[in-house]
Scaffold this motif. Structure first.
Motif, mmCIF file in Angstrom:
data_model
loop_
_atom_site.group_PDB
_atom_site.id
_atom_site.type_symbol
_atom_site.label_atom_id
_atom_site.label_comp_id
_atom_site.label_asym_id
_atom_site.label_seq_id
_atom_site.Cartn_x
_atom_site.Cartn_y
_atom_site.Cartn_z
ATOM 1 N N UNK A 322 0.844 -1.209 0.000
ATOM 2 C CA UNK A 322 0.000 0.000 0.000
ATOM 3 C C UNK A 322 0.870 1.246 0.000
ATOM 4 N N UNK A 323 1.935 1.194 0.779
ATOM 5 C CA UNK A 323 2.843 2.334 0.898
ATOM 6 C C UNK A 323 3.618 2.564 -0.389
ATOM 7 N N UNK A 324 4.217 1.502 -0.934
ATOM 8 C CA UNK A 324 5.090 1.642 -2.093
ATOM 9 C C UNK A 324 4.318 1.768 -3.401
ATOM 10 N N UNK A 325 3.273 0.993 -3.559
ATOM 11 C CA UNK A 325 2.575 0.970 -4.844
ATOM 12 C C UNK A 325 1.495 2.044 -4.959
ATOM 13 N N UNK A 326 0.840 2.352 -3.844
ATOM 14 C CA UNK A 326 -0.295 3.275 -3.903
ATOM 15 C C UNK A 326 0.001 4.677 -3.386
ATOM 16 N N UNK A 327 0.927 4.811 -2.435
ATOM 17 C CA UNK A 327 1.041 6.095 -1.734
ATOM 18 C C UNK A 327 2.441 6.690 -1.721
ATOM 19 N N UNK A 328 3.309 6.258 -2.613
ATOM 20 C CA UNK A 328 4.658 6.840 -2.639
ATOM 21 C C UNK A 328 4.595 8.294 -3.115
ATOM 22 N N UNK A 329 5.619 9.048 -2.781
ATOM 23 C CA UNK A 329 5.706 10.428 -3.258
ATOM 24 C C UNK A 329 5.350 11.495 -2.250
ATOM 25 N N UNK A 330 4.745 11.111 -1.118
ATOM 26 C CA UNK A 330 4.468 12.082 -0.065
ATOM 27 C C UNK A 330 5.669 12.202 0.856
ATOM 28 N N UNK A 331 5.759 13.285 1.600
ATOM 29 C CA UNK A 331 6.930 13.472 2.465
ATOM 30 C C UNK A 331 6.952 12.451 3.598
ATOM 31 N N UNK A 332 5.812 12.171 4.173
ATOM 32 C CA UNK A 332 5.763 11.230 5.286
ATOM 33 C C UNK A 332 5.781 9.789 4.794
ATOM 34 N N UNK A 333 5.162 9.531 3.637
ATOM 35 C CA UNK A 333 5.199 8.166 3.095
ATOM 36 C C UNK A 333 6.614 7.819 2.623
ATOM 37 N N UNK A 334 7.339 8.800 2.111
ATOM 38 C CA UNK A 334 8.730 8.559 1.711
ATOM 39 C C UNK A 334 9.576 8.217 2.931
ATOM 40 N N UNK A 335 9.331 8.912 4.023
ATOM 41 C CA UNK A 335 10.061 8.625 5.263
ATOM 42 C C UNK A 335 9.776 7.194 5.738
ATOM 43 N N UNK A 336 8.533 6.758 5.614
ATOM 44 C CA UNK A 336 8.174 5.387 5.994
ATOM 45 C C UNK A 336 8.856 4.374 5.077
#
Length: 346
Positions: A322-336
């Motif tokens: 979910x993090x890598x395929x759907x929600x990458x590119x945000x500042x907090x998601x990148x940190x995760x």
């Protein structure tokens, strides 16, 4: 005489009251104009992105470059990108979001974005299939979008559904990932009047990246990003989706520098994995991300790759799809994502 004096006094008072009333009215009118002026304040943001064509090799892609006038402190925002949605929440501007893609029954929304599941946020379809009628109902001031909804046809429909809305691209650039993520965060900070918070978020990301790079310097193992899609395998190299964070930003050594950059990755076989013998494997199950069949564990148990160093030494990191395929590119998601990459360096 007293009657004359009284009449004069009343006349003078009337003039004074009228003048005061006029002055008060003038102040109120000025205040109203100032408020209107404040509400209509805009900033100009440079928007650069690429629209993919029909060819798989990307040879017919089109580059878009435009200056977008964006309202400051918009009241109704539609966010069509999960990474940007997470950044808006991190900035403290969640209440401005009136529409987001949740999928059928809200099933597509990642767990870490559960705060947007309520009925106060309209479901605008999926990250690829937009419900234009729902967006028209919202009448947004601003629409934030990324690669999946950057196509000309989608943009034309968005313009019809919300003709008064500013439309701003907020996707990350795989060729300049870290800078583009931080630039988008800075721009969103300006839009929502949260510039100090945006700086704080970017600083946190920078610290995390430095930590990962320091660990990567001490590791000799070469890495492979492995995408598993119902038994089929593909991989990504430097300068490509998924690979850009691991190799270009965090300086981890790739097991193969000559992988063709493609949105869908380079198809590979189990024999290829054995031949390259990665010391670290970052595996992502695409099926799990889109509600399909989970196949990553079965693929990684294949006898052909049982002697690969990453398999033998328990250096396979199953990243959050979910993090890598759907929600990458945000500042907090990148940190995760960086946090997950660090697991392979320990």
């Amino acid at each position: 005489m007293k009657k004359v004096f009284s009449f004069i006094l009343i006349a003078v008072l009337s003039v004074v009251l009228v003048a005061c009333g006029s002055n008060s009215s003038s102040k109120e009118e000025k205040s109203s104009k100032d408020d209107t002026k404040s509400e209509s304040k805009t900033i100009e943001i440079q928007s650069k992105y690429q629209v993919r064509g029909e060819k798989k090799d990307g040879s017919d892609s089109k580059n878009i470059e435009e200056k977008v006038k964006v309202p400051v402190n918009p009241k109704k925002v539609v966010v069509l990108d999960y990474g940007a949605l997470d950044t808006v929440e991190a900035l403290g501007a969640k209440d401005t979001v009136k529409g987001a893609p949740k999928g059928e029954g809200g099933a597509s929304l990642p767990d870490f974005l559960n705060t947007f599941k309520g009925d106060d946020v309209v479901n605008t379809g999926s990250v690829k299939e937009v419900n234009y009628d729902k967006i028209a109902e919202i009448q947004p001031d601003l629409i934030l979008f990324s690669g999946r909804t950057a196509g000309t046809e989608v943009q034309d429909e968005l313009k019809k559904a919300a003709p008064d809305a500013a439309r701003l691209y907020v996707g990350a650039d795989d060729k300049d990932l870290l800078n583009s993520v931080e630039e988008n965060t800075t721009n969103l900070g300006k839009i929502f009047d949260k510039e100090d918070k945006a700086k704080e978020l970017n600083t946190d990301l920078d610290k995390k990246v430095k930590t990962a790079k320091a660990k990567a310097k001490k590791v000799d193992d070469k890495a492979m990003f492995l995408l598993v899609n119902e038994g089929e395998l593909s991989t990504y190299g430097p300068g490509a989706r998924f690979g850009s964070l691991i190799y270009d930003v965090l300086d981890i050594k790739p097991v193969d520098k000559n992988i063709k950059a493609s949105g869908h990755g380079q198809p590979i076989s189990y024999e290829y994995v054995t031949e390259k013998n990665p010391g670290i494997i970052y595996a992502m199950d695409r099926g799990k991300a889109i509600g399909g069949k989970e196949s990553s564990n079965k693929a990684l148990s294949n006898d052909v790759i049982k002697d690969v160093d990453a398999i033998k030494n328990d250096k396979v990191i199953n990243v959050d799809p979910e993090l890598w395929y759907l929600a990458s590119g945000g500042v907090r998601t990148t940190e995760k994502q960086v946090d997950e990459v660090i697991k392979g360096l320990e």
